[in-house]
Each structure stands twice: as structure tokens, then as C-alpha cells.
Design an enzyme around this catalytic site. Structure first.
Site, mmCIF file in Angstrom:
data_model
loop_
_atom_site.group_PDB
_atom_site.id
_atom_site.type_symbol
_atom_site.label_atom_id
_atom_site.label_comp_id
_atom_site.label_asym_id
_atom_site.label_seq_id
_atom_site.Cartn_x
_atom_site.Cartn_y
_atom_site.Cartn_z
ATOM 1 N N LYS A 104 -82.325 12.145 1.140
ATOM 2 C CA LYS A 104 -83.420 11.828 2.070
ATOM 3 C C LYS A 104 -83.169 12.492 3.424
ATOM 4 O O LYS A 104 -84.078 13.061 4.028
ATOM 5 C CB LYS A 104 -83.561 10.306 2.222
ATOM 6 N N GLN B 229 -81.947 1.277 2.615
ATOM 7 C CA GLN B 229 -81.725 1.585 1.205
ATOM 8 C C GLN B 229 -81.395 0.314 0.425
ATOM 9 O O GLN B 229 -80.567 -0.501 0.849
ATOM 10 C CB GLN B 229 -80.581 2.609 1.078
ATOM 11 N N ASP C 72 -91.270 2.962 3.492
ATOM 12 C CA ASP C 72 -91.144 2.585 2.079
ATOM 13 C C ASP C 72 -92.411 1.884 1.587
ATOM 14 O O ASP C 72 -92.625 1.773 0.378
ATOM 15 C CB ASP C 72 -89.977 1.595 1.898
HETATM 16 N N1 GUN Z 1 -83.365 2.262 -3.763
HETATM 17 C C1 GUN Z 1 -83.819 2.983 -4.829
HETATM 18 N N2 GUN Z 1 -85.045 3.490 -4.560
HETATM 19 C C2 GUN Z 1 -85.361 3.098 -3.310
HETATM 20 C C3 GUN Z 1 -86.498 3.330 -2.470
HETATM 21 O O1 GUN Z 1 -87.473 3.992 -2.827
HETATM 22 N N3 GUN Z 1 -86.432 2.775 -1.234
HETATM 23 C C4 GUN Z 1 -85.375 2.027 -0.825
HETATM 24 N N4 GUN Z 1 -85.411 1.507 0.397
HETATM 25 N N5 GUN Z 1 -84.314 1.798 -1.585
HETATM 26 C C5 GUN Z 1 -84.311 2.332 -2.822
#
Ligand code: GUN
Length: 316
Positions: free
Chosen positions: A67, A111, A134
Site C-alpha cells: 500500500k 490494517q 477503507d
Molecule cells: N486486512 C486485509 N485486507 C484489508 C483491507 O482491505 N483493509 C484493512 N484495513 N485491513 C485489511
């Protein structure tokens, strides 16, 4: 709205389904985001993304790095906060409060999963809805549920899946309106928002789940099928309606063949749909890997740009 390049889709086999190439489409989304970000920077606003990682889950560390890398590629201001697994909920909430108040940050992503002593719902609900890239905050889920897509920040995986679906519909020369769509899986992160997005495109939507009485028959009605259950190969090719568009959100690691260079048994990634049999019946299908997966990060960048754009226009 992000525009996608209109390149030809390949087919799986001689007269098999169109293959919906998420890698290529995600790259076109990222290029579009980077171009629009540079225009925003020229007007004095640099999109800023903060990613928060708590603990040392190796898979989460890989995602978070990816990311950050994508944010840098898009020309964003990008910061990562890596906190020890023992971080208290109060400290995490204090960090979120600081990021909410930081004008250089337009998107905040915490996350998941969080360590079990932290209440994840409380943390996600502490993120300002305007910075919730998100799309997990109940305020954004509510905007999506009432069809206010102009104001909602939409969860990245379903948003990316919609772009793939639109690309497939274009390749097949069909419109989404009026189509029978079946979403298998009812999670708040994928299944439910996906169903809302399909509804917003005037599909007739069914959400199937673990208690659905006859899953094969329900799947068999789908002109559009979205599989998001997290069970390897659970959706069988012979269930699929001929010509259907199949979006496979599942990413499941299964045993592969042989051993790797260090002598460990090989593994491979597969979707929730049995690809080989489904590709013989579907009109278009996403592969795993290389389908929905790459779209999630691209849509996170698109959401961050959108959050920055909105914050800039609200200050005018
Ligand atoms: N963990 C796995 N996929 C995601 C996601 O799309 N967003 C977040 N915040 N955590 C994750």
C-alpha cells in the site's frame, strides 16, 4: 469516477470465457489516479495516506508495504505507523485522533486483523468518516446502503470488483441493468457492499450465504456471480449459468505440487470458484491470482485521491 482502458480481453482457451485481467486494469486505475493526483498537487493539495500496522503479522506487513509503495507511485504523501503488538487500545485511539486532526492526511487505514486485546470496531469507528478510505465506518456503510455513492467512501474490494464487472460487460456487449446477480458471502467488507453496488446498477440482487438452502440452484440463476466466501474451489463449474460473468474474490492458499528450493512443500493461490471448469461455461471470469486482488490496492489509492479532492473542495 475512474475510467478504465478499453483493451481487448484474452480468452481462456479457444472458445472459453473472456479473462478479466485485474493486473492490467489495476495498472490503468493507478495511472489514472497518478495523473489526477498530479493535477491536485499542482493546485496545492498533495493527497496523504496514513497506514497503521499493529503487531508483526507477516501477511499484514506485506500488504502494508504494498500500500505504501502504491501511494508513493501515485505521488501521494505516504506515512506508515508500525506499532508493537502490545500497543494499548487507548494509544491506538490517540494515534487515530492525531491522524484525524492532521491536515496533511486525507486517508487513514488501520490494517486488520488487530491484536485480540484491541476492540477493532471501536478503532474503525474512531476514524473520521471523511478519511475512512477503507469504507468500513458505519457512516460510509450507511451512505452506500441509501445509494448515496457520491458521498460514500466505498470499500475497496467491492469497488474494484465493480470495475472488473463493468469491463467484462463491455467486452460481452451487455448492460448490467436488470441482470440477475448473486453474491455468495455476506461479510460487511465484501458481500454486503458488493450487493449494494450491484443494486445501484439496477441488478436484481440475491445474497447467498452458509445457510442458503440450495446454493447450486441459487448460483445457477446468476447472470452475474460474485464469490466471496473464502473457501477454495467451493463454487463448481457445473453450477454456473452459461455465459455468466464470474467475479472471484476468494484468495485461498492450498497445497501445490512438489517442494521449493528450500525443501518446503509448495503452495498456490486459488479462488472460491473452481476456475478450470467455470471458465468453460462462463462468458467472462476473473483469474486468481491476477483478478480482484490487484484491484483492492488500486481502489484504496482512488479513495485516498477522492478524500483529498473532497477536503480541498470543502475548503474553497
Ligand atoms: N486486512 C486485509 N485486507 C484489508 C483491507 O482491505 N483493509 C484493512 N484495513 N485491513 C485489511
Amino acid at each position: 469516477m475512474t475510467e478504465i482502458a478499453n483493451t481487448e480481453l484474452r480468452r481462456a482457451g479457444e472458445d472459453g470465457a473472456f479473462l478479466i485481467d485485474g493486473k492490467e486494469i489495476s495498472q490503468s486505475v493507478l495511472a489514472d489516479v497518478a495523473a489526477r493526483a498530479s493535477a491536485l498537487v499542482a493546485s496545492g493539495v498533495k493527497p496523504g495516506l496514513a497506514v497503521v500496522l499493529v503487531g508483526e503479522d507477516p501477511a499484514s506487513a506485506v500488504y502494508v508495504r504494498a500500500k505504501g509503495k502504491a501511494a508513493a507511485t501515485c505521488g501521494f504523501h505516504s506515512v506508515q505507523h508500525t506499532l508493537p503488538a502490545a500497543t494499548s487500545e487507548a494509544d491506538l485511539l490517540a494515534l487515530v485522533a492525531r491522524l484525524n486532526a492532521d491536515p496533511a492526511i486525507h486517508g487513514i487505514l488501520v490494517q486488520l486483523p488487530l491484536p485480540s486485546h484491541v476492540n477493532a470496531t471501536r478503532v474503525l469507528e474512531a476514524i473520521s468518516p471523511a478519511k475512512d478510505v477503507d469504507g468500513f465506518h458505519p457512516f460510509n456503510a450507511g451512505l452506500l446502503a441509501i445509494g448515496d455513492l457520491g458521498r460514500a467512501l466505498v470499500p475497496c474490494t467491492p469497488a474494484g470488483s465493480m470495475l472488473l464487472l463493468e469491463r467484462a460487460a463491455k467486452a460481452l456487449g451487455v448492460s448490467l441493468a436488470g441482470k440477475e446477480a448473486v453474491v455468495v458471502g455476506r461479510s460487511n467488507i465484501v458481500g454486503k457492499p458488493m450487493a449494494q453496488l450491484l443494486l445501484a446498477r439496477n441488478c436484481t440482487v440475491t445474497i447467498a450465504h452458509s445457510r442458503t438452502a440450495d446454493l447450486a440452484a441459487t448460483v445457477g440463476r446468476a447472470e452475474i456471480l460474485v464469490a466471496a466466501v473464502g473457501r477454495a474451489g467451493m463454487i463448481r463449474g457445473e453450477w454456473i449459468r452459461p455465459g455468466a460473468i464470474v467475479i472471484d474474490v476468494g484468495i485461498n492458499r492450498v497445497a501445490g505440487e512438489g517442494v521449493d528450493a528450500s525443501g518446503k512443500p509448495k503452495t498456490r493461490l486459488v479462488g472460491d470458484v473452481d476456475f478450470a471448469s467455470a471458465a468453460r461455461r462462463a462468458g467472462a471470469i476473473t483469474p486468481v491470482p491476477g483478478g480482484v486482488g490487484p484491484m483492492t490496492i488500486a481502489m484504496l489509492m482512488s479513495n485516498t485521491l477522492e478524500a483529498a479532492r473532497r477536503s480541498a473542495s470543502s475548503r474553497l
